[in-house]
Structure formats: C-alpha cells, structure tokens
Scaffold this active site. Structure first.
Site, PDB file in Angstrom:
ATOM      1  N   ARG A   1       3.247  11.285  -0.540  1.00  0.00           N
ATOM      2  CA  ARG A   1       4.647  11.165  -0.130  1.00  0.00           C
ATOM      3  C   ARG A   1       5.289  12.504   0.155  1.00  0.00           C
ATOM      4  O   ARG A   1       5.946  12.682   1.185  1.00  0.00           O
ATOM      5  CB  ARG A   1       5.453  10.456  -1.214  1.00  0.00           C
ATOM      6  CG  ARG A   1       4.930   9.082  -1.495  1.00  0.00           C
ATOM      7  CD  ARG A   1       5.866   8.344  -2.417  1.00  0.00           C
ATOM      8  NE  ARG A   1       5.134   7.339  -3.159  1.00  0.00           N
ATOM      9  CZ  ARG A   1       5.658   6.220  -3.625  1.00  0.00           C
ATOM     10  NH1 ARG A   1       6.928   5.965  -3.426  1.00  0.00           N
ATOM     11  NH2 ARG A   1       4.930   5.360  -4.289  1.00  0.00           N
TER      12      ARG A   1
ATOM     13  N   ASP B   1      -8.036   0.657  -2.465  1.00  0.00           N
ATOM     14  CA  ASP B   1      -7.642   0.554  -1.057  1.00  0.00           C
ATOM     15  C   ASP B   1      -7.749   1.823  -0.206  1.00  0.00           C
ATOM     16  O   ASP B   1      -8.548   1.908   0.730  1.00  0.00           O
ATOM     17  CB  ASP B   1      -6.224  -0.030  -0.944  1.00  0.00           C
ATOM     18  CG  ASP B   1      -5.195   0.691  -1.812  1.00  0.00           C
ATOM     19  OD1 ASP B   1      -5.550   1.684  -2.468  1.00  0.00           O
ATOM     20  OD2 ASP B   1      -4.036   0.259  -1.821  1.00  0.00           O
TER      21      ASP B   1
ATOM     22  N   THR C   1      -1.692   7.614   4.199  1.00  0.00           N
ATOM     23  CA  THR C   1      -1.513   6.279   3.632  1.00  0.00           C
ATOM     24  C   THR C   1      -0.059   5.971   3.308  1.00  0.00           C
ATOM     25  O   THR C   1       0.272   4.857   2.936  1.00  0.00           O
ATOM     26  CB  THR C   1      -2.424   6.090   2.398  1.00  0.00           C
ATOM     27  OG1 THR C   1      -2.514   4.699   2.093  1.00  0.00           O
ATOM     28  CG2 THR C   1      -1.893   6.849   1.212  1.00  0.00           C
TER      29      THR C   1
END
Ligand SMILES: *[C@@H]1O[C@H](CO)[C@@H](O)[C@H](O)[C@H]1NC(C)=O
Ligand SMILES: *[C@@H]1O[C@H](CO)[C@@H](O)[C@H](O)[C@H]1NC(C)=O
Length: 609
Positions: A182, A329, A592
C-alpha cells in the site's frame, strides 16, 4: 485489541461457523488474531516440515477432467470467433459515476480523518494502525487513483499532506506486506504517474509526459521507507519477518506465530522493491527481494503447490493449508507479474508460474457437481492415527480468489502466446494449448465469481462453498443448487462469511478480461457491481461501508471503509469504463493493491535462475 499492525482487524466473535475462521486469516489482508482452525493447522508443524512427500488427496468430489468442460461453456463463449476489430471507447456517464463515488468516499475521509490511516464512515472518524501515529496509509494508497481520475484539487491537497505531514518515524510494529503493497507501492506509482498527470480532463491518447520530471517527493519517501524496512530480510533464511518496527528499524515476528510467515506475505514484496532498485540504480532492494524468491524456489514442494505458511528460520514450507485465497493468493499473482515486470526477461518466474498453474489445474480446479460451476478448492492437511498426513479437498472459495480469473487470462496472452501481440480476443492459433487451458479456466472462474453475486444485494460474500456430492444437502429443503454461504440461517445473525467489505477482486478480473476481449458483457457485469455497491454500501453522510450480509436487503453496515476501496475497487471500475489507452497492459503491471508500475527492461543483472 492488539495495537500491532494487524491491519484489517476482524471481529472474531462474529464468526460462528466453525470451519471457516482460519480462512479469515488472510494474507492480502493480514489478521493478527488467532483462530481455532489455524491452531489446528499449526499443530502439524511439529510433525516435520516435509511430510509432504506422501502427497495423497482425499477427494471429496470427483476430480475435474479437463476435457469434460473445455468447449462446453454456455452462452458466455470463451473463444469468440469474431474478426471484428475491437474499438475501446470511454463510457463517459458510467465513468463519471465512478468518479463521483470516489469523491463521495474521499471527501468524507478528508473532512473527518485527513491523514489518519483508516476511516470509519458511520462514526465519521479516523484511526491509526498503531498508537505511535499514522503512516499515510489511506492518503498514499489513494494518490494514484486521483492522478488517474484527474482529480487535481484533491490530489494537490493530498500531495501537500505527504510533503508536510507524513512521517515514518513511528515506534511500533507494522505489517511488512501491507506496508509494502500500500505505502511503498502507492509512492512508487504516484512517482511514476506524476510526470504524466493529472490532466484536468485526462487525454490518455497521448501518453507523453506532461511534466519534464516525475515528482521527486515520492521517490524520496519511497527510499526512506524501503531503507527503514530492509532489516526485515535479516533472518537466517532471508525470508522477511512479518512485521517491521519503523523507528527502530527492526524486523519483528508475528507475535502469535513466531517463525512463521505466510507465503503470500513473503512472495508479494518483489515488484515494489525491484522497481525501487530500477529507479535508483541501487540493487540492494532488488537483491533482498530476489533472495526471498530463491528461498521459495528451493523450498518447492514436489506437487508444485505452495502451502500458506513458511518457516522463517528454516526457509521451508510448513504443513498448512493450500489455497488460492487468503495467505496464498498474491504469491501466485506475483509469479506472473514478476515475469511481466522485467519485460519477460526473467524466465525463472515464468517457470515457477507455469509449474504452479499446472499444479492448480491438477489439484485445485473443480466443478460444482450440480451446475458445473468452475471454482478452486482448498487442500486442508489432516493426520491419521499413524501420524500420516493426507489432504482433504474442501469446496470453499474466498472472494479473494476472484483475482485468479483475470490473472490466468493475462498469463494466457503472455506466457501462453504464440504471437505478439495476440489479438483482442485471441484467435485460435495465437495461443498454446496451455495458453488456451488457462484462458478458458480464467473465463470460467470469472463467470463463477459473477454467479456469487446472485444475492439479495447483488454483492458477493467474503466466502462461498460449492456443492459436492458428499455434503449431505441433497434432499434438504432449500438445498442450494451450486453454491452457498456457510452458516447462513434465516433469522439468525449473519454468518461471518456473508460480509462484503468493498473488495476489488471481481472487478479486477473484469477489468483484465475486458481489456483482453473487448467483450461488453464484462463492462455490464462491472456496472451492476458498481450499482450494488452504490446502493447498499454508500453512507449518506459520506464514505462507503462494508455490509454484514450480502443476502439481506438493508443489511447492517459495518463502520469501516477499507483503503483498498479507494486504491483498487474504484480504480478498476474507472479503468473498465475508460478506453484502452490508459495504462495499457503491455506497459504496466498492477501491484496487488492496484498500483500500476511501468514494465521495464532490467539494467540490473539478476543472477537468479
Ligand atoms: C494519527 O496519527 C497522526 C500522526 O501522529 C496524528 O496526528 C493523528 O491525530 C492520529 N489520529 C488519531 C485518530 O489518533
Ligand atoms: C520489451 O521488449 C521488447 C522486445 O522484446 C521491446 O520491443 C520493448 O520495447 C520492451 N519494453 C520495454 C518497456 O522496455
């Protein structure tokens, strides 16, 4: 509540369903809380790391036979035969609706909580991840979305905040992975896009830089942050610690499971650290991130799948669940994207990706037994009296897994391509057999994800289970035909699995699928998801909130607006209604957290093979 960087805190007690609490542990969205199921999983660690060699699977349902379904897809044809040239055009009205939603979300945050890490739209206040003060979590995650949407005023205020208020001098533990994807990812993306944007009316046709130099502010902050984080790699194996104390520049283990790091946490730092090396010419970031990949590669399990936990000290996989959802994931996502990021020069990632996708097809891809919906199941380790481990195939799929459809299609048109560039959509002779396998699986998985939106609200739950013959549901009243929300019972409090927390994964896949096919049905699907979000998650006073039960009209809202709503969900929606000149997929990889990073030809020799 722990004050460590357990970003995405979950209410454990809101989880009555016994079997799924471990799966709430989620690597893209790490949770520091324990759960019974996870303890159960960890009990296997003592058994020895490599009991994997007896790899046997208990099949709860018949294994998928590929031929059974290839070519059998119904109205949604995986291989359109049309020769028509696809013309991407901006859908102004819908795109503007997405921009309005972003404004509704951002302006509330700015009004009530500017600079705080997280926002709670119902109580109209912000909080920080730790008591030591914020690290720009929401602001930095949103910068590139504003640049892309051309929100000049909002952007310049956010930039000013970064310039004057942002500090990483925080004496507390932050999650390594979340901070990387982030904050570091957000800074790098803002740095790159700052030389092109914002245009008050974005004219993407000419992607020539508008400003002579990118905004150095973001690069300086990115270097500062990455340097503070480098100690995470000082472990015996080279795998990173799960947390980092930024002020003390000291890696810290996950307090609950010392020595463990989830595979997705370890394997989802590479795009960001590598990009920083490429920009600065300093290879330290690259080397550290690459070392992690070489440890993972060496630890490779014989079946080619990755368990969700690794031992930091030993650099080995530990016996734990195998799944494409939480904690697994983005490891798979980044195998492909690492290959793409360096312009397909690093074949080692390509090999790892090919292996994994083969193993996923061999072991995890399944079909619901009534209606034939394609999904991916999980493998849960179980121990018998002799201490042997076998694997139970569990028909559960996290919402997080919905990234996979788009990822497979992107992989098909790159790793599976016989020509470059492939047509939109690909023509029959343009992909390899493996390419077509992945393409079709991708198309089907997206279809399935769309089916999980067949709920009262039109939103998909956090987790779904698929029907299998042995589930004992046949003959029951109201037995679901293909999928269901576990633990959901009429009149009772909503099951934990029933929430929608503004997640992006389905629209992420829809965006990629739309770019690669030009098929307007993907846009239509995205529009219906957007409308459902706007109807059920919007808070009148500003912001958007999670909802507790997707299968209930007027469901109770939860007082949280995840930062990925601003950085991912709304960005992908905006891009779907744009034309294809904006952030073309052959020039960018998205990290991501949906931060676009430019593809480059590496100047730093890698030495990793
Ligand atoms: C978050 O941290 C910043 C920086 O220390 C501080 O100014 C702000 O007041 C904090 N917000 C909350 C809600 O505590
Ligand atoms: C990637 O490589 C191709 C040739 O293989 C080249 O034409 C292209 O310019 C490269 N892209 C970048 C961004 O360097």
């Amino acid at each position: 509540m722990s004050q460590t960087a357990g970003l995405r805190k979950r209410k454990k007690d809101a989880s009555p369903s016994e079997s799924s609490s471990a799966q709430h542990q989620d690597a893209r969205r790490t949770d520091t809380h324990g759960s019974a199921k996870l303890m159960y999983t960890l009990a296997f660690i003592g058994i020895g790391l490599l009991s994997y060699f007896n790899f046997s699977i208990i099949y709860d349902s018949a294994k998928l036979v590929l031929d059974e379904w290839i070519g059998s897809s119904d109205h949604w044809d995986a291989t359109p035969s049309s020769d028509d040239f696809v013309q991407f055009q901006v859908d102004e009205d819908k795109r503007q609706a997405v921009v309005n939603a972003f404004r509704h979300a951002w302006s509330a945050y700015e009004r009530d909580a500017m600079g705080d890490d997280e926002y709670h739209p119902i109580s109209m206040k912000g909080t920080n991840l730790t008591a030591a003060g914020g690290i720009g979590y929401t602001v930095i995650d949103s910068l590139d979305t504003m640049l892309i949407m051309g929100l000049t005023d909002e952007y310049s205020r956010a930039r000013r905040w970064v310039d004057t208020k942002l500090s990483f001098d925080r004496d507390a533990n932050f999650n390594t992975f979340e901070t990387t994807i982030r904050v570091l990812g957000g800074l790098l993306s803002a740095f790159h896009l700052s030389s092109y944007l914002p245009h008050s009316s974005p004219s993407w046709r000419s992607l020539a830089p508008t400003f002579p130099h990118p905004d150095r502010l973001y690069l300086d902050k990115a270097i500062e942050l990455a340097n503070l984080m480098l100690p995470v790699f000082d472990t015996p194996s080279g795998l990173p610690t799960s947390q980092i104390n930024l002020a003390q520049q000291r890696g810290a283990p996950n307090t609950e499971f010392p020595d463990l790091i989830s595979t997705a946490e370890a394997g989802t730092l590479q795009l960001e650290f590598r990009q920083l090396s490429e920009i600065t010419g300093d290879d330290i970031y690259w080397k550290r991130a690459e070392k992690v990949m070489s440890v993972i590669k060496t630890a490779r399990l014989p079946h080619g799948l990755a368990s969700i936990f690794m031992s930091q000290d030993a650099g080995q996989f530990v016996t734990s669940a195998i799944r494409l959802g939480s904690r697994g994931d983005s490891f798979y996502e980044y195998l492909l994207k690492q290959y793409l990021q360096t312009n397909r020069t690093e074949l080692v990632y390509r090999d790892m990706y090919d292996d994994s996708m083969q193993a996923i097809h061999n072991h995890l891809v399944q079909k619901s037994y009534k209606t034939g919906l394609l999904y991916t199941s999980e493998l849960i380790p179980e121990q018998n009296h002799e201490g042997e481990v076998s694997w139970r195939l569990t028909p559960k799929q996290d919402h997080l897994v919905c990234f996979l459809g788009g990822s497979l299609m992107l992989g098909a048109t790159t790793t599976g391509a016989l020509v470059q560039p492939v047509s939109i959509p690909p023509k029959p002779d343009e992909l390899t057999l493996t390419g077509w396998r992945d393409w079709k699986t991708g198309v089907e998985l997206i279809k399935t994800c769309m089916r999980t939106h067949d709920t009262a609200t039109g939103l998909a739950p956090e987790m779904v289970h698929f029907r299998i013959p042995s589930d004992g549901m046949d003959g029951q009243e109201f037995a679901p035909e293909d999928w269901y929300i576990k633990g959901a019972r009429p009149g009772e409090e909503a099951a934990f699995d029933a929430r929608y927390i503004l997640r992006p994964e389905t629209v992420e896949s829809l965006f990629i699928a739309y770019r690669l096919t030009g098929d307007p049905r993907y846009r239509d699907s995205a529009w219906s998801i957007f409308q459902a979000i706007d109807k059920h998650c919007k808070v009148d006073t500003g912001g958007y909130a999670s909802i507790m039960n997707v299968d209930e009209l007027n469901s109770r809202q939860e007082d949280k607006m995840e930062t990925f709503f601003l950085s991912e969900t709304l960005k992908y929606l905006y891009l779907i209604f744009s034309d294809d000149s904006i952030l073309p997929l052959d020039k960018y990889v998205f990290n991501t957290e949906a931060h676009p990073l430019p593809i480059f030809n590496p100047t730093i020799p890698t030495g990793f093979s």
